[in-house]
Design an enzyme around this catalytic site. Structure first.
Site: not given
Ligand code: 2AM
Length: 176
Positions: A43, A125
């Site tokens: 996603h 991303h």
């Molecule tokens: P990531 O894919 O770059 O890890 C669910 O966890 C979604 O929220 C993930 O896509 C994650 O990004 C994003 N996300 C952004 N900030 C986060 C944080 N502090 N902790 C966990 N997930 C985060």
């Protein structure tokens, strides 16, 4: 009182695009490159909310439902690795204005409601591999994926029996 939920707003990917991405990933990354994100979990996060109470969830969902903006086309034509967060990702060389507008609005609403928002600029991303702690060769996406985005959704993230699961809670259409 109910337990807080770990929430985030995100874009779902069309299932055909997800399938093609996992085939591309399997063809280009060795198993030791990192831990692949499950196909159903691919996603694009718009705004991460953290642990949120039921009242705050309701308030943020109401605000999200008031967003009025047209859909946009998302073109996935870039890939890279962030060693600090140990992820390999897929993204766009040029993010559509509509995507930035939507994410900025959701992030501003979240911040105004007390959900911490990272001061880092938003880098849209799709995380493909986690725990990618060693630099890996990133092939350019052999062909690019391009699809219309007409909806966004609120998801809850849970972790049980070693598995992360994202559950869609609510979905909204993008329209003028
Ligand atoms: P990531 O894919 O770059 O890890 C669910 O966890 C979604 O929220 C993930 O896509 C994650 O990004 C994003 N996300 C952004 N900030 C986060 C944080 N502090 N902790 C966990 N997930 C985060």
């Amino acid at each position: 009182m109910s337990e807080p939920k770990r929430l985030f707003f995100a874009l779902e990917l069309p299932s055909t695009v997800r399938e093609e991405i996992i085939q591309w990933r399997a063809a280009h990354f060795l198993p030791e490159a990192g831990r692949p994100v499950a196909a159903e979990n691919l996603h694009l996060t718009l705004a991460f909310l953290g642990d949120v109470s039921a009242d705050k969830e309701k308030a943020l969902a109401t605000l999200a439902g008031r967003i009025r903006q047209p859909g946009f086309t998302l073109r996935l034509d870039d890939a890279g690795q962030w060693l600090r967060s140990r992820v390999v990702w897929l993204g766009s060389r040029q993010s559509p204005r509509g995507l930035l507008q939507l994410a900025n609005m959701l992030r501003a609403q979240a911040a105004r409601n007390g959900c911490y928002q990272s001061p880092q600029p938003f880098h849209p991303h799709i995380t493909l591999l986690r725990d990618a702690s060693h630099a890996v060769a990133i092939p350019p996406p052999g062909f690019c994926w391009s699809f219309p985005v007409t909806e966004f959704a609120l998801y809850a993230s849970t972790f049980a029996r070693g598995r992360t699961r994202y559950t869609e809670l609510q979905r909204w259409s993008l329209s003028e």
